[in-house]
Design a protein around this motif. Sequence first.
Motif, PDB file in Angstrom:
ATOM      1  N   LYS A 339       0.831  -1.206   0.000  1.00 41.97           N
ATOM      2  CA  LYS A 339       0.000   0.000   0.000  1.00 41.97           C
ATOM      3  C   LYS A 339       0.861   1.250   0.000  1.00 41.97           C
ATOM      4  O   LYS A 339       0.559   2.222  -0.714  1.00 41.97           O
ATOM      5  CB  LYS A 339      -0.931  -0.015   1.223  1.00 41.97           C
ATOM      6  CG  LYS A 339      -2.080  -0.983   1.137  1.00 41.97           C
ATOM      7  CD  LYS A 339      -3.082  -0.784   2.269  1.00 41.97           C
ATOM      8  CE  LYS A 339      -2.452  -1.063   3.620  1.00 41.97           C
ATOM      9  NZ  LYS A 339      -3.440  -0.939   4.726  1.00 41.97           N
ATOM     10  N   GLN A 340       1.907   1.244   0.801  1.00 39.34           N
ATOM     11  CA  GLN A 340       2.783   2.406   0.844  1.00 39.34           C
ATOM     12  C   GLN A 340       3.506   2.593  -0.491  1.00 39.34           C
ATOM     13  O   GLN A 340       3.663   3.716  -0.963  1.00 39.34           O
ATOM     14  CB  GLN A 340       3.801   2.238   1.969  1.00 39.34           C
ATOM     15  CG  GLN A 340       3.164   2.224   3.351  1.00 39.34           C
ATOM     16  CD  GLN A 340       4.186   2.021   4.460  1.00 39.34           C
ATOM     17  OE1 GLN A 340       4.847   2.963   4.902  1.00 39.34           O
ATOM     18  NE2 GLN A 340       4.323   0.779   4.915  1.00 39.34           N
ATOM     19  N   ALA A 341       3.918   1.491  -1.088  1.00 37.10           N
ATOM     20  CA  ALA A 341       4.603   1.585  -2.378  1.00 37.10           C
ATOM     21  C   ALA A 341       3.684   2.180  -3.436  1.00 37.10           C
ATOM     22  O   ALA A 341       4.092   3.059  -4.208  1.00 37.10           O
ATOM     23  CB  ALA A 341       5.096   0.203  -2.799  1.00 37.10           C
ATOM     24  N   GLU A 342       2.448   1.722  -3.488  1.00 38.43           N
ATOM     25  CA  GLU A 342       1.493   2.236  -4.471  1.00 38.43           C
ATOM     26  C   GLU A 342       1.243   3.726  -4.256  1.00 38.43           C
ATOM     27  O   GLU A 342       1.204   4.512  -5.210  1.00 38.43           O
ATOM     28  CB  GLU A 342       0.185   1.451  -4.374  1.00 38.43           C
ATOM     29  CG  GLU A 342       0.292   0.000  -4.833  1.00 38.43           C
ATOM     30  CD  GLU A 342      -0.993  -0.768  -4.608  1.00 38.43           C
ATOM     31  OE1 GLU A 342      -1.927  -0.194  -3.996  1.00 38.43           O
ATOM     32  OE2 GLU A 342      -1.081  -1.939  -5.026  1.00 38.43           O
ATOM     33  N   VAL A 588      20.384   9.584   0.050  1.00 43.29           N
ATOM     34  CA  VAL A 588      20.719   9.470   1.476  1.00 43.29           C
ATOM     35  C   VAL A 588      19.472   9.106   2.269  1.00 43.29           C
ATOM     36  O   VAL A 588      18.425   9.745   2.120  1.00 43.29           O
ATOM     37  CB  VAL A 588      21.301  10.797   2.003  1.00 43.29           C
ATOM     38  CG1 VAL A 588      21.585  10.682   3.502  1.00 43.29           C
ATOM     39  CG2 VAL A 588      22.561  11.172   1.238  1.00 43.29           C
ATOM     40  N   VAL A 589      19.570   8.077   3.091  1.00 44.15           N
ATOM     41  CA  VAL A 589      18.512   7.717   4.028  1.00 44.15           C
ATOM     42  C   VAL A 589      19.029   8.065   5.420  1.00 44.15           C
ATOM     43  O   VAL A 589      19.898   7.367   5.942  1.00 44.15           O
ATOM     44  CB  VAL A 589      18.148   6.219   3.945  1.00 44.15           C
ATOM     45  CG1 VAL A 589      17.055   5.877   4.940  1.00 44.15           C
ATOM     46  CG2 VAL A 589      17.705   5.866   2.528  1.00 44.15           C
ATOM     47  N   PRO A 590      18.560   9.159   6.001  1.00 39.69           N
ATOM     48  CA  PRO A 590      19.123   9.646   7.257  1.00 39.69           C
ATOM     49  C   PRO A 590      19.165   8.568   8.344  1.00 39.69           C
ATOM     50  O   PRO A 590      18.191   7.853   8.582  1.00 39.69           O
ATOM     51  CB  PRO A 590      18.165  10.781   7.656  1.00 39.69           C
ATOM     52  CG  PRO A 590      17.581  11.237   6.349  1.00 39.69           C
ATOM     53  CD  PRO A 590      17.450  10.004   5.516  1.00 39.69           C
ATOM     54  N   GLY A 591      20.326   8.457   8.963  1.00 37.71           N
ATOM     55  CA  GLY A 591      20.486   7.538  10.080  1.00 37.71           C
ATOM     56  C   GLY A 591      20.624   6.083   9.689  1.00 37.71           C
ATOM     57  O   GLY A 591      20.653   5.212  10.568  1.00 37.71           O
ATOM     58  N   SER A 642      14.730   8.559  -7.918  1.00 35.89           N
ATOM     59  CA  SER A 642      15.394   8.677  -6.612  1.00 35.89           C
ATOM     60  C   SER A 642      14.476   9.109  -5.475  1.00 35.89           C
ATOM     61  O   SER A 642      14.512   8.509  -4.391  1.00 35.89           O
ATOM     62  CB  SER A 642      16.588   9.631  -6.717  1.00 35.89           C
ATOM     63  OG  SER A 642      17.542   9.122  -7.619  1.00 35.89           O
ATOM     64  N   PRO A 643      13.626  10.139  -5.645  1.00 37.17           N
ATOM     65  CA  PRO A 643      12.728  10.502  -4.539  1.00 37.17           C
ATOM     66  C   PRO A 643      11.773   9.372  -4.171  1.00 37.17           C
ATOM     67  O   PRO A 643      11.467   9.164  -2.993  1.00 37.17           O
ATOM     68  CB  PRO A 643      11.971  11.721  -5.085  1.00 37.17           C
ATOM     69  CG  PRO A 643      12.862  12.295  -6.136  1.00 37.17           C
ATOM     70  CD  PRO A 643      13.525  11.099  -6.761  1.00 37.17           C
ATOM     71  N   ILE A 644      11.287   8.648  -5.178  1.00 41.02           N
ATOM     72  CA  ILE A 644      10.407   7.514  -4.901  1.00 41.02           C
ATOM     73  C   ILE A 644      11.173   6.456  -4.114  1.00 41.02           C
ATOM     74  O   ILE A 644      10.682   5.911  -3.124  1.00 41.02           O
ATOM     75  CB  ILE A 644       9.868   6.907  -6.214  1.00 41.02           C
ATOM     76  CG1 ILE A 644       9.046   7.950  -6.982  1.00 41.02           C
ATOM     77  CG2 ILE A 644       9.035   5.667  -5.942  1.00 41.02           C
ATOM     78  CD1 ILE A 644       8.595   7.477  -8.357  1.00 41.02           C
ATOM     79  N   TRP A 645      12.392   6.172  -4.578  1.00 44.16           N
ATOM     80  CA  TRP A 645      13.219   5.165  -3.905  1.00 44.16           C
ATOM     81  C   TRP A 645      13.464   5.540  -2.447  1.00 44.16           C
ATOM     82  O   TRP A 645      13.339   4.690  -1.551  1.00 44.16           O
ATOM     83  CB  TRP A 645      14.553   5.011  -4.647  1.00 44.16           C
ATOM     84  CG  TRP A 645      15.480   4.089  -3.929  1.00 44.16           C
ATOM     85  CD1 TRP A 645      15.535   2.729  -4.026  1.00 44.16           C
ATOM     86  CD2 TRP A 645      16.453   4.460  -2.948  1.00 44.16           C
ATOM     87  NE1 TRP A 645      16.469   2.233  -3.160  1.00 44.16           N
ATOM     88  CE2 TRP A 645      17.053   3.279  -2.486  1.00 44.16           C
ATOM     89  CE3 TRP A 645      16.869   5.678  -2.400  1.00 44.16           C
ATOM     90  CZ2 TRP A 645      18.063   3.269  -1.524  1.00 44.16           C
ATOM     91  CZ3 TRP A 645      17.859   5.676  -1.434  1.00 44.16           C
ATOM     92  CH2 TRP A 645      18.460   4.479  -1.003  1.00 44.16           C
ATOM     93  N   ALA A 651      10.150   4.029   4.299  1.00 49.18           N
ATOM     94  CA  ALA A 651       8.939   3.368   4.784  1.00 49.18           C
ATOM     95  C   ALA A 651       9.215   1.918   5.155  1.00 49.18           C
ATOM     96  O   ALA A 651       8.715   1.409   6.169  1.00 49.18           O
ATOM     97  CB  ALA A 651       7.852   3.437   3.705  1.00 49.18           C
ATOM     98  N   VAL A 652      10.021   1.246   4.356  1.00 47.20           N
ATOM     99  CA  VAL A 652      10.342  -0.160   4.614  1.00 47.20           C
ATOM    100  C   VAL A 652      11.168  -0.303   5.890  1.00 47.20           C
ATOM    101  O   VAL A 652      10.958  -1.232   6.683  1.00 47.20           O
ATOM    102  CB  VAL A 652      11.102  -0.758   3.408  1.00 47.20           C
ATOM    103  CG1 VAL A 652      11.675  -2.123   3.756  1.00 47.20           C
ATOM    104  CG2 VAL A 652      10.181  -0.865   2.207  1.00 47.20           C
ATOM    105  N   LEU A 653      12.106   0.626   6.104  1.00 45.63           N
ATOM    106  CA  LEU A 653      13.016   0.515   7.240  1.00 45.63           C
ATOM    107  C   LEU A 653      12.433   1.073   8.540  1.00 45.63           C
ATOM    108  O   LEU A 653      13.007   0.862   9.613  1.00 45.63           O
ATOM    109  CB  LEU A 653      14.325   1.247   6.925  1.00 45.63           C
ATOM    110  CG  LEU A 653      15.160   0.667   5.773  1.00 45.63           C
ATOM    111  CD1 LEU A 653      16.407   1.512   5.567  1.00 45.63           C
ATOM    112  CD2 LEU A 653      15.529  -0.781   6.053  1.00 45.63           C
TER     113      LEU A 653
END
Length: 780
Positions: A339-342, A588-591, A642-645, A651-653
């Motif tokens: 759902k989050q991916a969609e 970059v995924v913060p943290g 990139s923004p989608i990724w 969301a996954v992490l």
Amino acid sequence: MSVTQLHLSHNDMSVRFAIFFPARYNKAMLQSRRRSLSSSKVFIWSKISSIILFGTIGLVLVTVFLFIWYGKDLPAPGKLIDVQQSQSTRIYDRNGILLYSVYKDTNRVYVKLPNIPKYLQEATVATEDKNFYTNGSFPIMGYLRAFRDILLFRGVTGGSGIPQQLVRNTLISNERTITRKIKELILSIQINKVYTKDQILEMYLNDVPYGGNNSGVEAAAETYFGKHVNELDLAECAFLAGLPQSPTTYSPFSGNKYYIDRTQGVLSSMVAGNYITQKQADDALAEIKAYNFSQQDTSIKAPHFVMYVKNLAVKQFGEDRVQNGGLQIYTTLDYNIQKQAEQIVSSELDKIKNYNVTNGAAMVEDPRTGEILAMVGSKDYFDTANDGNFNVATMAQRQPGSSMKPIAYAVAFQKGYTPASMFMDVKTDFTTGQPGEPDYIPVNYDQKDHGPMQLRFALGNSDNVIAVKLLAKIGIKDVMQQAYDMGVTSWEPTPQNMQDVGLSLVLGGRYVHMIDEMTAYGVFATGGYKYDPVAITSVKDGNGNTIYTAPHQQGTKVLGADVAFLISHILSDNNARAAEFGLNSYLVVPGRTVAVKTGTTDDKRDNWAYGYTPSYVVGVWVGNNDNSPMNQAIASGETGASPIWQKLMMAVLKGKPSEDFKVPDNVTALMVDSVGGGLPSDGKPTRSEYFIKGTEPTAPSAIYQKLKLSNHQQGKLANADEISHGDFSTKDFIVYQESDPVSTDGKNRWQDGINDWIHKTYSAANPEYFPPTETSDYKY
């Protein structure tokens, strides 16, 4: 007179008769033999007749017994319309959430035959049972053939006429056994006696499955064409008549175009049956080819994934069992992530719709098992006007851009290159070796030359020139083989595939499937192990019995853990990509420690982002299904994928523990020179780098050279005589040299490019970059 005497007397008389009347005697004997032979033939035929008679009686008794035995519990043919419909097949996510139900609530509206177009009736008969009306009310020859096949254990899986299909769809199970065939024969005989042909056809057209939860022609007409069945034209009737054979395969919502050939086959059958002319068939086919199918079934969750799973199930269990067998299919999908991916794909694409970007796809996998956690095949499955039902994740052949570069670097590290190995990023001509063909001249994403660059930064910044140079050094075939081993099926280095590629391979010169690249990036995430994609974990039949459990994958070792770590460390190094993407990009995924690589084709038709941790792989693509280019402003790390990724990975992490890539025992860290990559030299800038043990530098970089200069001829190297006399001076220079491994004419085009770059970059104020190249001819 005694008996013996009488016998002897009779023989004596016969002898005398034969002597005195030989002709009459021979004639009498011949007549006697004929009477005896005739009596023998009568006896033999009497025996054969008895066998046939009793065999026939036995066969009749056996037949009667079988019909009574198998017919005792059969439903009456009068219950054809009232019988309970077959069980629906359900597809669940990994947590038991229902994603899709085949025949959940059977969409079925009964329509009388006069309200069903004649074209649809004729198309169905021509396709399913061309002799349906000519067989009569009791097609004795057809049933004798069916009974023969039963006795000979043949035809259990063969095709059936309309009455048999009606029986199978409504009154008995679809099991492929002799028992079912006998039951089907009994009931079809009864049905042909009880109902007229028109009644049978009417019931058939109201019961036959047309895909999904659509049963009967009215529901099918509404679903596929948005109209009542009595409003259908020839083309639409022909399309519907072709569906029952395999609704999944011929569905226009499955992402393929097989329904066109199927419709053409139906129309050809109608022409052969003299129902329509060839001109009508041609016009109808053209109409179907141009038709824009629109499905409005919003009850389905994760539609691209569900259709992917359904197709897998059909291949494994067959169309009939999936459609009607009441299977319970449990999948790997996590609907919360889905759902989050969609939502993320849809909302982010809306932000860049002015960039001529109409579509996107995304996947999430667990690299440790290969399990697919989310799959968004297109922005909107129901937007068929833009081919929204097409599954880009599994079906599209797209150019990868630079997203496959890490595999080439992995091969290089296996061959002894290191993240500190230095190459020159300058304009370079690469000869093709083919007469008349121009040289290949790759260009960097930013259109700039960056001079000396170590492989860590070349990969981090996705440098094109150095990637091509590296490929020329390590070999195209080895890179393709490594990619194929890691799961990229389209890169198998067959002779044909090798003929179709060149040095542009590493920049996206051969197509890939997203699902394959997900597998390949999973190899880096697991430290070198490949796990094939998994979508189905288990399947139960209609009685709750488990009939399939996905085998546990041990993983196939296809890459060393040391090499996998080096790639992962480079792709998660924000400093290594800072020159191209900056320090605050969407990569970059913060943290979190997350490895990521982008890819963009030169003409902006494809834009990718793949990233991973040890537990998750996330891949994203944006572009257009019609392969039209996006706006040139699309930039990796800033817009597009990139923004989608980034949002999807975050969301996954969320709520998950932080993970780092484990340093293998045979990998060590060492301080190196920041420019040349060798051991630190004379106070020059240094940095820390990881090396596979045995590949560490043992000396300063070869670019730093102390040259011996002639004291007699300024600007020249000292000759051997001067050196032997100690008559020379020394001076430090920075010397950039490369050989050209693809040259076929002895010309070093790589060095030519370096020399041109040096002259454009430095001046007389930088004499250390202009070492003398001529040797003194001074003589004593």
